[in-house]
Write a protein that holds these residues in place. Sequence first.
Motif, PDB file in Angstrom:
ATOM      1  N   LEU A  29       0.868  -1.175   0.000  1.00 52.28           N
ATOM      2  CA  LEU A  29       0.000   0.000   0.000  1.00 52.28           C
ATOM      3  C   LEU A  29       0.903   1.222   0.000  1.00 52.28           C
ATOM      4  N   TYR A  30       0.976   1.859  -1.149  1.00 47.95           N
ATOM      5  CA  TYR A  30       1.939   2.923  -1.402  1.00 47.95           C
ATOM      6  C   TYR A  30       1.192   4.245  -1.555  1.00 47.95           C
ATOM      7  N   GLU A  31       1.438   5.164  -0.620  1.00 46.93           N
ATOM      8  CA  GLU A  31       0.736   6.447  -0.601  1.00 46.93           C
ATOM      9  C   GLU A  31      -0.777   6.212  -0.599  1.00 46.93           C
ATOM     10  N   SER A  32      -1.248   5.389   0.312  1.00 47.03           N
ATOM     11  CA  SER A  32      -2.661   5.051   0.407  1.00 47.03           C
ATOM     12  C   SER A  32      -3.215   5.543   1.741  1.00 47.03           C
ATOM     13  N   ALA A  33      -4.445   5.181   2.022  1.00 49.56           N
ATOM     14  CA  ALA A  33      -5.120   5.587   3.256  1.00 49.56           C
ATOM     15  C   ALA A  33      -6.236   4.590   3.534  1.00 49.56           C
ATOM     16  N   PRO A  34      -6.722   4.532   4.755  1.00 42.69           N
ATOM     17  CA  PRO A  34      -7.835   3.628   5.047  1.00 42.69           C
ATOM     18  C   PRO A  34      -9.206   4.234   4.787  1.00 42.69           C
ATOM     19  N   VAL A  35      -9.244   5.537   4.461  1.00 39.48           N
ATOM     20  CA  VAL A  35     -10.531   6.233   4.407  1.00 39.48           C
ATOM     21  C   VAL A  35     -10.473   7.371   3.398  1.00 39.48           C
ATOM     22  N   THR A  36     -11.604   7.671   2.765  1.00 42.59           N
ATOM     23  CA  THR A  36     -11.760   8.875   1.952  1.00 42.59           C
ATOM     24  C   THR A  36     -12.845   9.730   2.596  1.00 42.59           C
ATOM     25  N   GLY A  37     -13.189  10.824   1.949  1.00 39.76           N
ATOM     26  CA  GLY A  37     -14.266  11.660   2.470  1.00 39.76           C
ATOM     27  C   GLY A  37     -13.761  12.859   3.242  1.00 39.76           C
ATOM     28  N   PRO A  38     -14.626  13.475   4.063  1.00 40.12           N
ATOM     29  CA  PRO A  38     -14.286  14.736   4.729  1.00 40.12           C
ATOM     30  C   PRO A  38     -13.037  14.670   5.609  1.00 40.12           C
ATOM     31  N   GLU A  39     -12.862  13.579   6.335  1.00 41.84           N
ATOM     32  CA  GLU A  39     -11.685  13.461   7.216  1.00 41.84           C
ATOM     33  C   GLU A  39     -10.398  13.428   6.393  1.00 41.84           C
ATOM     34  N   PRO A 138       0.276 -10.484   4.068  1.00 44.55           N
ATOM     35  CA  PRO A 138       1.427  -9.694   4.506  1.00 44.55           C
ATOM     36  C   PRO A 138       1.471  -8.362   3.752  1.00 44.55           C
ATOM     37  N   ALA A 139       1.702  -7.280   4.477  1.00 47.57           N
ATOM     38  CA  ALA A 139       1.578  -5.962   3.860  1.00 47.57           C
ATOM     39  C   ALA A 139       2.751  -5.052   4.193  1.00 47.57           C
ATOM     40  N   LEU A 140       3.155  -4.294   3.179  1.00 53.25           N
ATOM     41  CA  LEU A 140       4.100  -3.191   3.336  1.00 53.25           C
ATOM     42  C   LEU A 140       3.329  -1.901   3.128  1.00 53.25           C
ATOM     43  N   VAL A 141       3.478  -0.972   4.051  1.00 54.92           N
ATOM     44  CA  VAL A 141       2.894   0.363   3.926  1.00 54.92           C
ATOM     45  C   VAL A 141       4.055   1.317   3.661  1.00 54.92           C
ATOM     46  N   LEU A 142       3.985   2.006   2.533  1.00 55.27           N
ATOM     47  CA  LEU A 142       5.099   2.839   2.061  1.00 55.27           C
ATOM     48  C   LEU A 142       4.582   4.253   1.828  1.00 55.27           C
ATOM     49  N   VAL A 143       5.285   5.253   2.371  1.00 57.15           N
ATOM     50  CA  VAL A 143       4.783   6.630   2.307  1.00 57.15           C
ATOM     51  C   VAL A 143       5.939   7.614   2.207  1.00 57.15           C
ATOM     52  N   GLY A 144       5.686   8.725   1.526  1.00 57.19           N
ATOM     53  CA  GLY A 144       6.632   9.829   1.496  1.00 57.19           C
ATOM     54  C   GLY A 144       6.365  10.791   2.637  1.00 57.19           C
ATOM     55  N   HIS A 145       7.417  11.258   3.265  1.00 53.41           N
ATOM     56  CA  HIS A 145       7.281  12.149   4.423  1.00 53.41           C
ATOM     57  C   HIS A 145       6.478  13.406   4.099  1.00 53.41           C
ATOM     58  N   TYR A 146       6.615  13.912   2.873  1.00 54.02           N
ATOM     59  CA  TYR A 146       5.959  15.158   2.482  1.00 54.02           C
ATOM     60  C   TYR A 146       4.704  14.928   1.636  1.00 54.02           C
ATOM     61  N   ASP A 147       4.213  13.719   1.616  1.00 55.90           N
ATOM     62  CA  ASP A 147       3.027  13.448   0.805  1.00 55.90           C
ATOM     63  C   ASP A 147       1.829  14.224   1.331  1.00 55.90           C
ATOM     64  N   ILE A 148       1.083  14.850   0.425  1.00 59.18           N
ATOM     65  CA  ILE A 148      -0.095  15.628   0.824  1.00 59.18           C
ATOM     66  C   ILE A 148      -1.362  14.783   0.811  1.00 59.18           C
ATOM     67  N   PRO A 149      -1.729  14.115  -0.294  1.00 57.13           N
ATOM     68  CA  PRO A 149      -3.029  13.432  -0.281  1.00 57.13           C
ATOM     69  C   PRO A 149      -3.097  12.190   0.608  1.00 57.13           C
ATOM     70  N   CYS A 150      -1.986  11.486   0.751  1.00 57.50           N
ATOM     71  CA  CYS A 150      -2.009  10.227   1.529  1.00 57.50           C
ATOM     72  C   CYS A 150      -0.744  10.140   2.377  1.00 57.50           C
ATOM     73  N   GLY A 151      -0.575  11.068   3.277  1.00 54.62           N
ATOM     74  CA  GLY A 151       0.680  11.212   3.997  1.00 54.62           C
ATOM     75  C   GLY A 151       0.887  10.312   5.196  1.00 54.62           C
ATOM     76  N   PRO A 152       1.899  10.654   6.004  1.00 57.34           N
ATOM     77  CA  PRO A 152       2.309   9.801   7.128  1.00 57.34           C
ATOM     78  C   PRO A 152       1.207   9.474   8.124  1.00 57.34           C
ATOM     79  N   ARG A 153       0.275  10.397   8.345  1.00 58.28           N
ATOM     80  CA  ARG A 153      -0.813  10.061   9.281  1.00 58.28           C
ATOM     81  C   ARG A 153      -1.547   8.812   8.814  1.00 58.28           C
ATOM     82  N   TRP A 154      -1.892   8.771   7.532  1.00 61.73           N
ATOM     83  CA  TRP A 154      -2.665   7.638   7.015  1.00 61.73           C
ATOM     84  C   TRP A 154      -1.812   6.378   6.952  1.00 61.73           C
ATOM     85  N   ALA A 155      -0.544   6.527   6.618  1.00 65.14           N
ATOM     86  CA  ALA A 155       0.335   5.360   6.622  1.00 65.14           C
ATOM     87  C   ALA A 155       0.425   4.769   8.016  1.00 65.14           C
ATOM     88  N   GLY A 156       0.533   5.637   9.023  1.00 68.63           N
ATOM     89  CA  GLY A 156       0.577   5.155  10.399  1.00 68.63           C
ATOM     90  C   GLY A 156      -0.695   4.434  10.796  1.00 68.63           C
TER      91      GLY A 156
END
Length: 198
Positions: A29-39, A138-156
């Motif tokens: 899951l690369y630059e992804s998130a668990p949720v879309t919408g207002p949050e 088995p999953a790898l979650v991969l994120v860029g530190h400066y990502d705006i749409p799917c950043g570190p909060r969502w990766a965490g």
Amino acid sequence: MILLGHSHGGFVAQYVALRHPERLPGLVLYESAPVTGPEHMAEAAAGVGDFVRRNEGNPELPAVLAGLQAAGAARDDEGITAALRDLLPAYVAHYWEREDEFKELRTTLTCTYISSADADGTPDTIDDRAALPALTVPALVLVGHYDIPCGPRWAGELHALIPGSRLVELADSGHLGHIEEPAAFAAAVRDFTTSLPA
């Protein structure tokens, strides 16, 4: 196959992994998130604020912000392509410091419009937070530190929700770590895939 989903593709990959885990030996899951919408949109807006503060005084900043606005209003391939060309600097951690590397990408990239609404125009939101703790792939979650749409909060959050997942943050990347830090990106994916059972 090992399925890698980037950005919106991450939601597709989550969908497949949750419904057909027997088909996947691994999931990235690369630059992804668990949720879309207002949050999700509120978090992206905070990321835009950080981007503006980091680039305050740059004469090209208004055009990038106009591209962000245009992306939200786009309804076809041409509109989303024009908007993303304008907003590309917001998707790269240090665009103007590396402009020579990315200016050709900016002028040649093309995009496909994907609606976030159902056929009747109702927003089609995704919230996989209740389902992801049951994920067995088995999953790898991969994120860029400066990502705006799917950043570190969502990766965490993804990492916390998916049992046994790995989390890798690319320190000098935005939303396009595979071209911003290709060696680090490739190493993270390679290390994960080679660790999976044969």
